[in-house]
Write an enzyme that holds these catalytic residues in place. Structure first.
Site, PDB file in Angstrom:
ATOM      1  N   GLY A 154       0.721  -1.095  -0.090  1.00  0.00           N
ATOM      2  CA  GLY A 154       0.147   0.039   0.075  1.00  0.00           C
ATOM      3  C   GLY A 154       0.763   1.305  -0.182  1.00  0.00           C
ATOM      4  O   GLY A 154       2.022   1.124  -0.020  1.00  0.00           O
ATOM      5  N   TYR A 182     -14.283   3.295  11.954  1.00  0.00           N
ATOM      6  CA  TYR A 182     -12.679   3.165  11.703  1.00  0.00           C
ATOM      7  C   TYR A 182     -11.581   3.279  12.904  1.00  0.00           C
ATOM      8  O   TYR A 182     -11.083   2.305  13.084  1.00  0.00           O
ATOM      9  CB  TYR A 182     -12.287   3.879  10.509  1.00  0.00           C
ATOM     10  CG  TYR A 182     -11.007   3.986  10.081  1.00  0.00           C
ATOM     11  CD1 TYR A 182     -10.289   2.945   9.500  1.00  0.00           C
ATOM     12  CD2 TYR A 182     -10.306   5.296  10.157  1.00  0.00           C
ATOM     13  CE1 TYR A 182      -9.027   3.001   9.042  1.00  0.00           C
ATOM     14  CE2 TYR A 182      -8.991   5.547   9.907  1.00  0.00           C
ATOM     15  CZ  TYR A 182      -8.269   4.314   9.438  1.00  0.00           C
ATOM     16  OH  TYR A 182      -6.972   4.502   9.030  1.00  0.00           O
ATOM     17  N   LEU A 185      -1.571  11.207   6.384  1.00  0.00           N
ATOM     18  CA  LEU A 185      -0.448  11.127   5.542  1.00  0.00           C
ATOM     19  C   LEU A 185      -0.664  11.846   4.030  1.00  0.00           C
ATOM     20  O   LEU A 185      -1.583  11.971   3.974  1.00  0.00           O
ATOM     21  CB  LEU A 185      -0.210   9.548   5.351  1.00  0.00           C
ATOM     22  CG  LEU A 185       0.197   9.038   6.770  1.00  0.00           C
ATOM     23  CD1 LEU A 185       0.241   7.428   6.445  1.00  0.00           C
ATOM     24  CD2 LEU A 185       1.163   9.539   7.491  1.00  0.00           C
TER      25      LEU A 185
END
Ligand SMILES: NC(=O)c1ccc[n+]([C@@H]2O[C@H](COP(=O)([O-])OP(=O)(O)OC[C@H]3O[C@@H](n4cnc5c(N)ncnc54)[C@H](OP(=O)(O)O)[C@@H]3O)[C@@H](O)[C@H]2O)c1
Length: 311
Positions: A16, A139, A169
């Site tokens: 990823g 989440y 990020l």
């Protein structure tokens, strides 16, 4: 302290966005045995596949990066999936890693675990002071349970499980798919497409008031590898850059860097998300010497330049 560079390190989610940067950093620091599995090779939500991999490959440390992730839109559309997948992946992986004799386990948590309202900058000790912002709570809470699990396994079994909380990020290699991208790639794409098509307007979610902190992906990777090598504590650790910028200032900066000079239309029927985000970054520096070094404007420029080469 034992040198982990000789050990077999398994990265879930290593293909990823963040995972690729962590692999590059491990290679740079001359780790000898890096085991990367793509989703198709080992589905981390399938306990049998986890068991098989652990039995066949005997990793000595695990860095758990695999996750179902996305921006506000994706979190609102698929909250059940965000909860279930992230919870099951992490819980099973941590348990099976402990059972198979893994020596160190690194969980990559998220800033979305923080309460909606918490004093700025977010300190790790405030993590339990309230419910997270609603749009990302399933989440954030699924991932937060892995902190509880890691601490419980440390207490009962002496399992060396550490927990990191990266802030939002960004950087080259980010996900630019509008169905699941985060704010920076989403805005870059919109602005570049508007420039390309000659459109006079770009629509932006919310009212521009929320603030965010961003960490360049290569800095995040350095922080994770430093924690893997040098941190062995029970307490969670923030990974951030310490900067804070409003969504309005962010889009203005992106417009400037992409050459978009038209009008911004704020769609206030769409959610803002968490009102403010900015982490206290002192624990990471104190515990394992991590400090982000990438200037935000520079990082943004690299990201835009990288994306331009892809389209
Ligand atoms: N990006 C951010 O701003 C941010 C901020 C804070 C924390 N984090 C955390 O950082 C980690 C990496 O995020 P990222 O941004 O790099 O996301 P990403 O690019 O989507 O990477 C996640 C990886 O996990 C894999 N994966 C998903 N479900 C899986 C499963 N069942 N089995 C095996 N692999 C699976 C995905 O593979 P497929 O794509 O093939 O499904 C993908 O390669 C995540 O734990 C995330 O929560 C990210």
């Amino acid at each position: 302290m034992e040198d982990l560079r000789e050990k077999r390190i398994w990265l879930t989610g290593g293909t990823g966005f963040l995972g690729r940067a962590v692999v590059a950093e491990l290679q740079r620091q001359q780790f000898k045995n890096i085991l990367v599995t793509a989703h198709e090779e080992v589905d981390v939500s399938d306990v049998e596949q986890i068991r098989r991999f652990l039995a066949d490959e005997h990793p000595q440390a695990v860095v758990h990066l695999a996750a179902v992730v996305g921006g506000i839109g994706a979190n609102r559309e698929r909250p059940a999936e965000f909860f279930y997948e992230n919870m099951m992946m992490g819980t099973q992986l941590l348990h099976e890693s402990y059972k198979s004799g893994v020596e160190k386990f690194v969980t990559i948590g998220t800033v979305c675990a923080y309460p909606k309202f918490v004093p700025i900058p977010f300190k790790e000790e405030n993590l339990w002071d309230g419910y997270p912002e609603e749009t990302n709570a399933p989440y954030g809470l699924a991932k937060k349970m892995l902190l509880v699990q890691g601490q419980a396994y440390r207490q009962q079994y002496g399992f060396n499980s550490i927990y990191l909380l990266p802030v939002n990020l960004y950087g080259p290699g980010d996900n630019f798919d509008p169905a699941s991208s985060h704010v920076i790639p989403a805005l870059i794409k919109k602005c570049l497409e508007a420039v390309e098509s000659g459109s006079e307007t770009v629509e932006v979610w919310g009212d521009g008031s929320p603030t965010r902190e961003f960490l360049y992906v290569e800095d995040a990777a350095r922080g994770i590898v430093a924690a893997l090598r040098y941190y062995n504590g029970a307490e969670p650790v923030n990974l951030g850059s310490g900067m804070e910028i409003s969504t309005r200032a962010l889009i203005e900066l992106i417009a400037e860097h992409t050459g978009f000079t038209g009008k911004l239309i704020w769609d206030t029927t769409k959610p803002n998300g968490q009102p403010r985000r900015c982490l206290d970054i002192s624990r990471a520096e104190r515990e394992f010497g991590f400090r982000a070094t990438t200037d935000f404007r520079e990082g943004l420029k690299h990201t835009i330049d990288w994306y331009k080469t892809r389209v």
